[in-house]
Scaffold this motif. Structure first.
Motif, PDB file in Angstrom:
ATOM      1  N   HIS A 106      24.129  25.769  45.436  1.00 42.68           N
ATOM      2  CA  HIS A 106      24.831  25.362  44.509  1.00 42.68           C
ATOM      3  C   HIS A 106      26.133  25.697  44.575  1.00 42.68           C
ATOM      4  O   HIS A 106      26.547  27.117  44.648  1.00 42.68           O
ATOM      5  N   VAL A 107      27.189  24.904  44.779  1.00 42.85           N
ATOM      6  CA  VAL A 107      28.564  25.164  45.065  1.00 42.85           C
ATOM      7  C   VAL A 107      29.067  24.903  43.624  1.00 42.85           C
ATOM      8  O   VAL A 107      29.144  23.836  43.165  1.00 42.85           O
ATOM      9  N   TYR A 108      29.923  26.012  43.067  1.00 42.96           N
ATOM     10  CA  TYR A 108      30.360  25.720  41.638  1.00 42.96           C
ATOM     11  C   TYR A 108      31.885  26.462  41.298  1.00 42.96           C
ATOM     12  O   TYR A 108      32.232  27.134  42.328  1.00 42.96           O
ATOM     13  N   GLY A 144      30.284  21.398  39.820  1.00 38.38           N
ATOM     14  CA  GLY A 144      30.129  21.379  41.274  1.00 38.38           C
ATOM     15  C   GLY A 144      29.211  20.571  41.828  1.00 38.38           C
ATOM     16  O   GLY A 144      29.041  19.386  41.504  1.00 38.38           O
ATOM     17  N   ARG A 184      32.477  29.723  44.349  1.00 44.07           N
ATOM     18  CA  ARG A 184      31.159  30.447  44.141  1.00 44.07           C
ATOM     19  C   ARG A 184      30.046  29.540  44.888  1.00 44.07           C
ATOM     20  O   ARG A 184      30.222  28.312  44.994  1.00 44.07           O
ATOM     21  N   ALA A 185      29.068  30.288  45.343  1.00 46.16           N
ATOM     22  CA  ALA A 185      27.867  29.390  45.904  1.00 46.16           C
ATOM     23  C   ALA A 185      26.666  30.425  45.947  1.00 46.16           C
ATOM     24  O   ALA A 185      26.753  31.750  46.060  1.00 46.16           O
ATOM     25  N   GLN A 222      25.354  20.250  44.395  1.00 44.60           N
ATOM     26  CA  GLN A 222      24.172  21.003  44.955  1.00 44.60           C
ATOM     27  C   GLN A 222      23.578  20.356  46.464  1.00 44.60           C
ATOM     28  O   GLN A 222      23.612  19.423  46.499  1.00 44.60           O
ATOM     29  N   GLU A 240      34.668  24.298  51.719  1.00 45.28           N
ATOM     30  CA  GLU A 240      33.454  24.240  51.245  1.00 45.28           C
ATOM     31  C   GLU A 240      32.745  23.065  52.181  1.00 45.28           C
ATOM     32  O   GLU A 240      33.170  22.514  52.687  1.00 45.28           O
ATOM     33  N   ASN A 299      36.159  24.936  43.524  1.00 42.99           N
ATOM     34  CA  ASN A 299      34.954  25.723  43.460  1.00 42.99           C
ATOM     35  C   ASN A 299      35.033  27.065  44.174  1.00 42.99           C
ATOM     36  O   ASN A 299      35.791  27.101  45.597  1.00 42.99           O
TER      37      ASN A 299
END
Length: 511
Positions: A286-288, A271, A247-248, A273, A343, A245
């Motif tokens: 949202h982490v993805y 990812g 991005r967030a 949420q 994260e 992951n």
């Protein structure tokens, strides 16, 4: 008196990390002869400010600073947290809780969960959560601080953490730090001055020409790592192969009235949420992995899974999982995002700031800059990051999901050595060991290993000192005591009002 004492500490950057450092240092060592502490921050530079969930160690940090807990909760619109609920991680529709505290009482000198494993083999299918006072209280929206005066009650060992507005926590700490002597300087740093021979930082220069000199510099400048990376080139260890992951997206929403004392982490196609209920709003994110989902699709997915109206525009973050190869270089120590990023799946971001501060206080230098102390600080910091990394990777690796390429990737991750050893021990004989005082205890590992449906290869032979009948009887008694205790606890809302820690915003809304 020593003639090599640190005379001036300069903290570069505010936010949660900067003001935690300022408050702790001023409170603990502020009385050292001739010592001054100055924090430099610019209102032009925003802070990340989405870390709103913590783990129980922050209770000790606040106590060390002499903070009144009820005042702190009220000022930060905080709520209590008894654990983390994981939804859809093993498979869609599955859920479990990683609770704080302990499962059941140890018996015959071995941990309780061995008796639970034995009971499961005897046909008792009761989930492990039923033996945790924190898990059961959370599911009933109940809350209580531990009662050591009731040693025979499950509530004597209940453990908790906080969920709060991180920007308000920074403001709360700033007030105290300034009262304890910290000087705040507003200004944007445009240049860093170094000694021509040693490379040590001598000063930071501000946009208006001011020069802020210091002996020890604490880099709390966020992802950019102004001192530790941009100036001193510490280097970065990238862990993307284990934690893909990168991005967030964070969005606060109106309060839904749900005051369950749990942080929720729901697995998504690429990812997961988060959902963090505060008194005045709900924190969502949202982490993805950008390799498996576009930014537009990630935002759409988050917006489609909110349970309240958004209160602000989306806050987008880009990051890499990993850490600075050296958190302490020359006369600079990096804290918070400047030192690394893992994260927030297990709410460890603020803890890493706290532990970094504690480590620095233990090894607080003189102007001799002892290499052995610096090396020890860096080694211990790396070890802590690695331990947390292994715990996070477990959540991804131990999954049955095969519905997206992302989960196919995660399911086939080659585990780091420490995690591989723990999995081998648990799969072979059901044993879990806490190594070198790592952050996550045996209870935490048990919660996630069992919650993620990793099969234990057996239980401790000593558990058979209890007959099968007595084992099942004791298991039933323990869960009945816990259930009865939970029924008598106040709800979180009642608990906040009992302690006068309901925020002014909530009280106005209720009136």
């Amino acid at each position: 008196m020593r003639d090599d004492l640190i005379r001036k500490v300069v903290i570069v950057g505010g936010g949660t990390a900067g003001w935690m450092a300022a408050a702790a240092m001023s409170r603990i060592i502020g009385g050292m002869p001739g010592l001054s502490i100055e924090l430099v921050e610019s209102e032009q530079i925003g802070t990340v400010g989405v870390g709103e969930a913590t783990i129980p160690q922050l209770v000790l940090f606040n106590q060390l600073l002499g903070i009144d807990e009820d005042e702190f909760i009220k000022a930060t619109h905080g709520t209590y947290k008894l654990g983390i609920e994981f939804r859809d991680w093993v498979r869609i529709g599955h859920r479990y809780i990683h609770p704080f505290g302990f499962y059941g009482p140890d018996m015959k000198g071995i941990e309780f969960y061995h008796y639970w494993l034995k009971g499961r083999g005897l046909g008792d299918a009761t989930p492990l959560d039923a033996y945790s006072i924190s898990a059961m209280a959370a599911l009933s929206t109940k809350m209580m601080r531990p009662r050591p005066d009731l040693p025979n009650s499950p509530v004597s060992k209940i453990a908790y953490a906080f969920q709060f507005d991180a920007s308000l926590y920074a403001r709360f700490l700033r007030t105290r730090a300034e009262a304890w002597g910290v000087v705040r300087t507003e200004g944007r740093i445009v240049e860093v001055a170094q000694d021509a021979e040693s490379g040590f930082i001598e000063a930071v220069l501000l946009e208006d020409g001011r020069r802020i000199e210091g002996d020890l510099f604490i880099d709390c400048s966020g992802f950019r790592g102004l001192l530790i990376e941009q100036t001193l080139r510490s280097g970065f260890e990238d862990w993307s192969k284990w934690l893909p992951n990168d991005r967030a997206i964070a969005i606060p929403t109106e309060s839904s009235g749900d005051e369950t004392p749990l942080t929720r982490a729901t697995a998504r196609p690429a990812g997961w949420q988060w959902r963090i209920p505060l008194q005045h709003r709900v924190g969502n994110g949202h982490v993805y992995s950008s390799a498996h989902m576009s930014d537009e699709d990630a935002l759409d997915l988050l917006l489609a899974n909110l349970d309240g109206a958004p209160l602000a525009d989306p806050n987008r973050l880009r990051f890499k999982a990993g850490y600075r190869r050296q958190a302490w270089v020359k006369n600079v120590v990096a804290l918070g995002l400047a030192g690394g990023f893992l994260e927030p799946l297990e709410s460890t971001s603020i803890h890493l700031v706290q532990s970094g501060i504690a480590r620095l206080m233990t090894l607080f230098p003189s102007r001799r800059w002892n290499d052995a102390e610096i090396r020890r600080y860096n080694e211990r910091t790396i070890r802590e990051y690695e331990d947390i990394r292994d715990f996070l990777v477990l959540h991804y690796l131990a999954t049955q999901r095969d519905d997206t390429p992302y989960w196919d990737y995660c399911r086939n991750i080659d585990p780091p050595p420490g995690l591989a050893e723990k999995l081998e021990m648990f799969r072979s004989n059901g044993r879990v060991f806490r190594e070198h005082e790592e952050l996550f205890t045996e209870t935490s590992w048990q919660a996630v290993l069992i919650g993620q449906e990793i099969e234990a290869g057996g239980y401790h032979p000593v558990a058979d000192l209890l007959s099968d009948e007595e084992t099942l009887t004791r298991l039933r008694h323990i869960r009945e005591v816990i259930a009865d205790t939970v029924r008598q606890l106040p709800t979180q809302r009642e608990f906040l009002r009992m302690n006068n820690s309901a925020s002014d915003v909530v009280m106005k809304r209720a009136s």
